[in-house]
Scaffold this motif. Structure first.
Motif, PDB file in Angstrom:
ATOM      1  N   UNK A   1      67.094  57.178  22.133  1.00  0.00           N
ATOM      2  CA  UNK A   1      65.996  58.066  22.540  1.00  0.00           C
ATOM      3  C   UNK A   1      64.616  57.411  22.551  1.00  0.00           C
ATOM      4  N   UNK A   2      64.457  56.305  21.831  1.00  0.00           N
ATOM      5  CA  UNK A   2      63.154  55.647  21.775  1.00  0.00           C
ATOM      6  C   UNK A   2      63.012  54.732  22.988  1.00  0.00           C
ATOM      7  N   UNK A   3      61.990  54.967  23.795  1.00  0.00           N
ATOM      8  CA  UNK A   3      61.796  54.219  25.046  1.00  0.00           C
ATOM      9  C   UNK A   3      61.663  52.718  24.791  1.00  0.00           C
ATOM     10  N   UNK A   4      60.885  52.332  23.805  1.00  0.00           N
ATOM     11  CA  UNK A   4      60.680  50.915  23.510  1.00  0.00           C
ATOM     12  C   UNK A   4      62.005  50.257  23.114  1.00  0.00           C
ATOM     13  N   UNK A   5      62.775  50.915  22.265  1.00  0.00           N
ATOM     14  CA  UNK A   5      64.077  50.357  21.870  1.00  0.00           C
ATOM     15  C   UNK A   5      65.007  50.257  23.065  1.00  0.00           C
ATOM     16  N   UNK A   6      64.976  51.259  23.933  1.00  0.00           N
ATOM     17  CA  UNK A   6      65.848  51.260  25.101  1.00  0.00           C
ATOM     18  C   UNK A   6      65.510  50.092  26.039  1.00  0.00           C
ATOM     19  N   UNK A   7      64.217  49.835  26.237  1.00  0.00           N
ATOM     20  CA  UNK A   7      63.798  48.710  27.074  1.00  0.00           C
ATOM     21  C   UNK A   7      64.272  47.392  26.462  1.00  0.00           C
ATOM     22  N   UNK A   8      64.081  47.228  25.161  1.00  0.00           N
ATOM     23  CA  UNK A   8      64.512  45.996  24.491  1.00  0.00           C
ATOM     24  C   UNK A   8      66.026  45.823  24.573  1.00  0.00           C
ATOM     25  N   UNK A   9      66.747  46.925  24.448  1.00  0.00           N
ATOM     26  CA  UNK A   9      68.197  46.882  24.545  1.00  0.00           C
ATOM     27  C   UNK A   9      68.625  46.439  25.947  1.00  0.00           C
ATOM     28  N   UNK A  10      67.988  47.004  26.967  1.00  0.00           N
ATOM     29  CA  UNK A  10      68.295  46.620  28.351  1.00  0.00           C
ATOM     30  C   UNK A  10      67.960  45.149  28.612  1.00  0.00           C
ATOM     31  N   UNK A  11      66.855  44.676  28.060  1.00  0.00           N
ATOM     32  CA  UNK A  11      66.498  43.265  28.206  1.00  0.00           C
ATOM     33  C   UNK A  11      67.562  42.374  27.573  1.00  0.00           C
ATOM     34  N   UNK A  12      68.025  42.756  26.388  1.00  0.00           N
ATOM     35  CA  UNK A  12      69.054  41.969  25.706  1.00  0.00           C
ATOM     36  C   UNK A  12      70.357  41.985  26.500  1.00  0.00           C
ATOM     37  N   UNK A  13      70.731  43.138  27.038  1.00  0.00           N
ATOM     38  CA  UNK A  13      71.942  43.215  27.866  1.00  0.00           C
ATOM     39  C   UNK A  13      71.825  42.304  29.074  1.00  0.00           C
ATOM     40  N   UNK A  14      70.662  42.318  29.709  1.00  0.00           N
ATOM     41  CA  UNK A  14      70.440  41.498  30.894  1.00  0.00           C
ATOM     42  C   UNK A  14      70.489  40.011  30.560  1.00  0.00           C
ATOM     43  N   UNK A  15      69.812  39.618  29.503  1.00  0.00           N
ATOM     44  CA  UNK A  15      69.775  38.211  29.101  1.00  0.00           C
ATOM     45  C   UNK A  15      71.163  37.672  28.742  1.00  0.00           C
ATOM     46  N   UNK A  16      72.018  38.565  28.255  1.00  0.00           N
ATOM     47  CA  UNK A  16      73.363  38.155  27.853  1.00  0.00           C
ATOM     48  C   UNK A  16      74.412  38.395  28.935  1.00  0.00           C
ATOM     49  N   UNK A  17      73.954  38.735  30.149  1.00  0.00           N
ATOM     50  CA  UNK A  17      74.865  38.891  31.275  1.00  0.00           C
ATOM     51  C   UNK A  17      75.707  40.147  31.269  1.00  0.00           C
ATOM     52  N   UNK A  18      75.239  41.184  30.566  1.00  0.00           N
ATOM     53  CA  UNK A  18      76.014  42.424  30.475  1.00  0.00           C
ATOM     54  C   UNK A  18      75.589  43.471  31.498  1.00  0.00           C
ATOM     55  N   UNK A  19      74.498  43.254  32.224  1.00  0.00           N
ATOM     56  CA  UNK A  19      74.069  44.182  33.273  1.00  0.00           C
ATOM     57  C   UNK A  19      74.318  43.527  34.622  1.00  0.00           C
ATOM     58  N   UNK A  20      74.783  44.292  35.573  1.00  0.00           N
ATOM     59  CA  UNK A  20      75.132  43.777  36.886  1.00  0.00           C
ATOM     60  C   UNK A  20      74.411  44.556  37.984  1.00  0.00           C
ATOM     61  N   UNK A  21      74.242  43.913  39.136  1.00  0.00           N
ATOM     62  CA  UNK A  21      73.673  44.612  40.296  1.00  0.00           C
ATOM     63  C   UNK A  21      74.540  45.811  40.653  1.00  0.00           C
ATOM     64  N   UNK A  22      75.857  45.617  40.605  1.00  0.00           N
ATOM     65  CA  UNK A  22      76.814  46.695  40.840  1.00  0.00           C
ATOM     66  C   UNK A  22      77.049  47.398  39.506  1.00  0.00           C
ATOM     67  N   UNK A  23      76.346  48.491  39.281  1.00  0.00           N
ATOM     68  CA  UNK A  23      76.374  49.176  37.971  1.00  0.00           C
ATOM     69  C   UNK A  23      77.773  49.641  37.573  1.00  0.00           C
ATOM     70  N   UNK A  24      78.693  49.780  38.537  1.00  0.00           N
ATOM     71  CA  UNK A  24      80.057  50.195  38.196  1.00  0.00           C
ATOM     72  C   UNK A  24      80.791  49.108  37.403  1.00  0.00           C
ATOM     73  N   UNK A  25      80.254  47.880  37.403  1.00  0.00           N
ATOM     74  CA  UNK A  25      80.850  46.781  36.641  1.00  0.00           C
ATOM     75  C   UNK A  25      80.330  46.699  35.203  1.00  0.00           C
ATOM     76  N   UNK A  26      79.299  47.478  34.888  1.00  0.00           N
ATOM     77  CA  UNK A  26      78.727  47.435  33.539  1.00  0.00           C
ATOM     78  C   UNK A  26      79.686  48.031  32.512  1.00  0.00           C
ATOM     79  N   UNK A  27      79.853  47.327  31.402  1.00  0.00           N
ATOM     80  CA  UNK A  27      80.672  47.822  30.299  1.00  0.00           C
ATOM     81  C   UNK A  27      79.836  48.737  29.405  1.00  0.00           C
ATOM     82  N   UNK A  28      78.561  48.419  29.253  1.00  0.00           N
ATOM     83  CA  UNK A  28      77.636  49.199  28.435  1.00  0.00           C
ATOM     84  C   UNK A  28      76.648  49.890  29.370  1.00  0.00           C
ATOM     85  N   UNK A  29      76.475  51.199  29.174  1.00  0.00           N
ATOM     86  CA  UNK A  29      75.531  51.958  29.987  1.00  0.00           C
ATOM     87  C   UNK A  29      74.454  52.525  29.060  1.00  0.00           C
ATOM     88  N   UNK A  30      73.223  52.017  29.149  1.00  0.00           N
ATOM     89  CA  UNK A  30      72.144  52.542  28.298  1.00  0.00           C
ATOM     90  C   UNK A  30      71.693  53.912  28.798  1.00  0.00           C
TER      91      UNK A  30
END
Length: 80
Positions: free
Chosen positions: A4-33
């Motif tokens: 629920x915290x916007x700042x934490x959510x942004x940091x979480x998304x950044x970490x997912x992206x840096x570690x290759x867990x977010x994809x252009x095709x969102x249907x391939x994402x294992x984790x959905x923030x």
């Protein structure tokens, strides 16, 4: 994942992206923030800062709030 915290959510998304867990095709994402809290009822709650030295430490419970706590509004959703 629910955050629920916007700042934490942004940091979480950044970490997912840096570690290759977010994809252009969102249907391939294992984790959905999801930028909401989970509760036994829908509504808007206050988030209270717990620790001034940790920018990510928040709680919905006022009794855990730091004495100089700031509060933010966060949306919660009932998940059955």
């Amino acid at each position: 994942s629910f955050e629920p915290n916007v700042v934490n959510n942004v940091r979480f998304c950044e970490a997912l992206s840096l570690n290759g867990w977010l994809h252009e095709d969102r249907s391939r994402d294992i984790v959905v923030p999801i930028g909401k809290g989970v509760s036994n009822s829908s509504g808007t709650e206050k988030l209270y800062r717990v620790d001034d030295t940790n920018p990510g430490s928040y709680s919905f419970l006022k009794e855990y709030a730091h004495k100089n706590a700031i509060s933010e509004r966060a949306r919660t959703e009932y998940v059955n």
